[in-house]
Motif scaffolding. Structure first.
Motif, PDB file in Angstrom:
ATOM      1  N   VAL A  84       0.872  -1.172   0.000  1.00  0.00           N
ATOM      2  CA  VAL A  84       0.000   0.000   0.000  1.00  0.00           C
ATOM      3  C   VAL A  84       0.906   1.217   0.000  1.00  0.00           C
ATOM      4  O   VAL A  84       1.934   1.241   0.665  1.00  0.00           O
ATOM      5  N   SER A  85       0.552   2.225  -0.812  1.00  0.00           N
ATOM      6  CA  SER A  85       1.456   3.365  -0.925  1.00  0.00           C
ATOM      7  C   SER A  85       0.738   4.696  -0.787  1.00  0.00           C
ATOM      8  O   SER A  85      -0.464   4.807  -0.992  1.00  0.00           O
ATOM      9  N   ASN A  86       1.530   5.692  -0.440  1.00  0.00           N
ATOM     10  CA  ASN A  86       1.097   7.072  -0.334  1.00  0.00           C
ATOM     11  C   ASN A  86       2.212   7.904  -0.969  1.00  0.00           C
ATOM     12  O   ASN A  86       3.378   7.721  -0.623  1.00  0.00           O
ATOM     13  N   GLY A  87       1.861   8.793  -1.883  1.00  0.00           N
ATOM     14  CA  GLY A  87       2.866   9.560  -2.612  1.00  0.00           C
ATOM     15  C   GLY A  87       3.815  10.357  -1.735  1.00  0.00           C
ATOM     16  O   GLY A  87       4.969  10.572  -2.082  1.00  0.00           O
ATOM     17  N   THR A  88       3.371  10.768  -0.567  1.00  0.00           N
ATOM     18  CA  THR A  88       4.193  11.581   0.324  1.00  0.00           C
ATOM     19  C   THR A  88       4.925  10.750   1.375  1.00  0.00           C
ATOM     20  O   THR A  88       6.081  11.024   1.690  1.00  0.00           O
ATOM     21  N   TYR A  89       4.257   9.725   1.899  1.00  0.00           N
ATOM     22  CA  TYR A  89       4.796   9.009   3.050  1.00  0.00           C
ATOM     23  C   TYR A  89       5.291   7.600   2.740  1.00  0.00           C
ATOM     24  O   TYR A  89       5.486   6.797   3.645  1.00  0.00           O
ATOM     25  N   GLY A  90       5.484   7.277   1.480  1.00  0.00           N
ATOM     26  CA  GLY A  90       6.088   6.007   1.106  1.00  0.00           C
ATOM     27  C   GLY A  90       5.112   4.863   0.988  1.00  0.00           C
ATOM     28  O   GLY A  90       3.948   5.044   0.643  1.00  0.00           O
ATOM     29  N   SER A  91       5.601   3.651   1.279  1.00  0.00           N
ATOM     30  CA  SER A  91       4.776   2.454   1.117  1.00  0.00           C
ATOM     31  C   SER A  91       4.995   1.489   2.276  1.00  0.00           C
ATOM     32  O   SER A  91       6.008   1.535   2.962  1.00  0.00           O
ATOM     33  N   LEU A  92       3.998   0.606   2.441  1.00  0.00           N
ATOM     34  CA  LEU A  92       4.018  -0.395   3.502  1.00  0.00           C
ATOM     35  C   LEU A  92       3.655  -1.753   2.908  1.00  0.00           C
ATOM     36  O   LEU A  92       2.738  -1.859   2.103  1.00  0.00           O
ATOM     37  N   LYS A  93       4.348  -2.790   3.322  1.00  0.00           N
ATOM     38  CA  LYS A  93       4.091  -4.143   2.830  1.00  0.00           C
ATOM     39  C   LYS A  93       2.918  -4.769   3.585  1.00  0.00           C
ATOM     40  O   LYS A  93       2.726  -4.509   4.772  1.00  0.00           O
ATOM     41  N   TYR A  94       2.172  -5.612   2.875  1.00  0.00           N
ATOM     42  CA  TYR A  94       1.117  -6.404   3.499  1.00  0.00           C
ATOM     43  C   TYR A  94       1.061  -7.752   2.804  1.00  0.00           C
ATOM     44  O   TYR A  94       1.724  -7.974   1.800  1.00  0.00           O
ATOM     45  N   GLU A  95       0.264  -8.675   3.337  1.00  0.00           N
ATOM     46  CA  GLU A  95       0.055  -9.971   2.703  1.00  0.00           C
ATOM     47  C   GLU A  95      -1.387 -10.406   2.915  1.00  0.00           C
ATOM     48  O   GLU A  95      -2.050  -9.949   3.842  1.00  0.00           O
ATOM     49  N   VAL A  96      -1.872 -11.246   2.004  1.00  0.00           N
ATOM     50  CA  VAL A  96      -3.159 -11.906   2.182  1.00  0.00           C
ATOM     51  C   VAL A  96      -2.885 -13.393   1.991  1.00  0.00           C
ATOM     52  O   VAL A  96      -2.497 -13.825   0.902  1.00  0.00           O
ATOM     53  N   ASP A  97      -3.044 -14.148   3.052  1.00  0.00           N
ATOM     54  CA  ASP A  97      -2.684 -15.558   3.063  1.00  0.00           C
ATOM     55  C   ASP A  97      -3.919 -16.428   2.816  1.00  0.00           C
ATOM     56  O   ASP A  97      -4.834 -16.473   3.634  1.00  0.00           O
ATOM     57  N   TYR A  98      -3.933 -17.111   1.673  1.00  0.00           N
ATOM     58  CA  TYR A  98      -5.022 -18.022   1.311  1.00  0.00           C
ATOM     59  C   TYR A  98      -4.570 -19.473   1.381  1.00  0.00           C
ATOM     60  O   TYR A  98      -5.228 -20.359   0.847  1.00  0.00           O
ATOM     61  N   GLY A 140      -9.257 -16.064   3.601  1.00  0.00           N
ATOM     62  CA  GLY A 140      -7.869 -15.656   3.724  1.00  0.00           C
ATOM     63  C   GLY A 140      -7.726 -14.688   4.894  1.00  0.00           C
ATOM     64  O   GLY A 140      -8.716 -14.197   5.430  1.00  0.00           O
ATOM     65  N   GLN A 141      -6.490 -14.452   5.276  1.00  0.00           N
ATOM     66  CA  GLN A 141      -6.194 -13.506   6.351  1.00  0.00           C
ATOM     67  C   GLN A 141      -5.254 -12.438   5.807  1.00  0.00           C
ATOM     68  O   GLN A 141      -4.163 -12.753   5.336  1.00  0.00           O
ATOM     69  N   ALA A 142      -5.692 -11.177   5.862  1.00  0.00           N
ATOM     70  CA  ALA A 142      -4.853 -10.058   5.433  1.00  0.00           C
ATOM     71  C   ALA A 142      -4.165  -9.469   6.656  1.00  0.00           C
ATOM     72  O   ALA A 142      -4.773  -9.330   7.721  1.00  0.00           O
TER      73      ALA A 142
END
Length: 169
Positions: A84-98, A140-142
């Motif tokens: 997930v990203s924001n043009g000013t504050y960078g990005s953060l990783k996530y996962e959705v486990d199925y 799934g679990q995000a």
């Protein structure tokens, strides 16, 4: 005679989206007799909380039920590779486990491209009236894997888009 002193009133506003999901009609169109519901928006609150992502196979006409022997494969793709990203504050990783679903995979960093590359699982109706071989839901679990950096203002949005592909087998 009485006097009333002026009084200041402070208010804050916050918005909440209300959604109604009609489901994603399958490749057979409205005449197929079924649809698959897909998860609504994922809203992460912190990195410790898992958010359930449920997909369900449902009949269009509940009085008729699902056709026998129906199998529907579900895939998912991330527009930004599970970030997930924001043009000013960078990005953060996530996962959705199925992976709890038979044959299911994990949507994680770098999972972009063809939605069938990240397989969620197969939804199935009964093969015969007396069979117990149906799978009407996939879950799934995000989970957010990183916290926003220090100094990121409260309410800052980080965004990605998931595209679910539903294929009748």
């Amino acid at each position: 005679m009485s006097a009333v002193a002026p009084m200041s009133v402070f208010a804050a506003e916050s918005e909440t989206e209300v959604k109604y999901i009609t489901g994603a009609v399958t490749p057979g169109g409205g005449d197929a007799g079924y649809y698959v519901t897909i998860p609504s928006d994922i809203m992460f609150q912190d990195t410790a909380t898992a958010v359930e992502q449920k997909l369900e196979l449902k009949p269009v006409d509940t009085t008729k039920g699902l056709p026998y022997g129906l199998e529907v494969g579900v895939g998912v793709a991330s527009a930004q590779g599970a970030v997930v990203s924001n043009g000013t504050y960078g990005s953060l990783k996530y996962e959705v486990d199925y992976t709890a679903n038979e044959g299911g995979a994990k949507l994680a960093e770098g999972s972009t491209g063809d939605p069938t590359d990240v397989f969620v699982g197969t939804l199935k109706s009964k093969s015969t009236p007396s069979a117990g071989d149906q799978t009407l839901a996939l879950t799934g679990q995000a989970r957010l894997l990183q916290a926003a950096g220090v100094g990121t203002p409260k309410g800052t949005e980080f965004v990605d888009t998931l595209t679910y592909t539903i294929t009748q087998n």
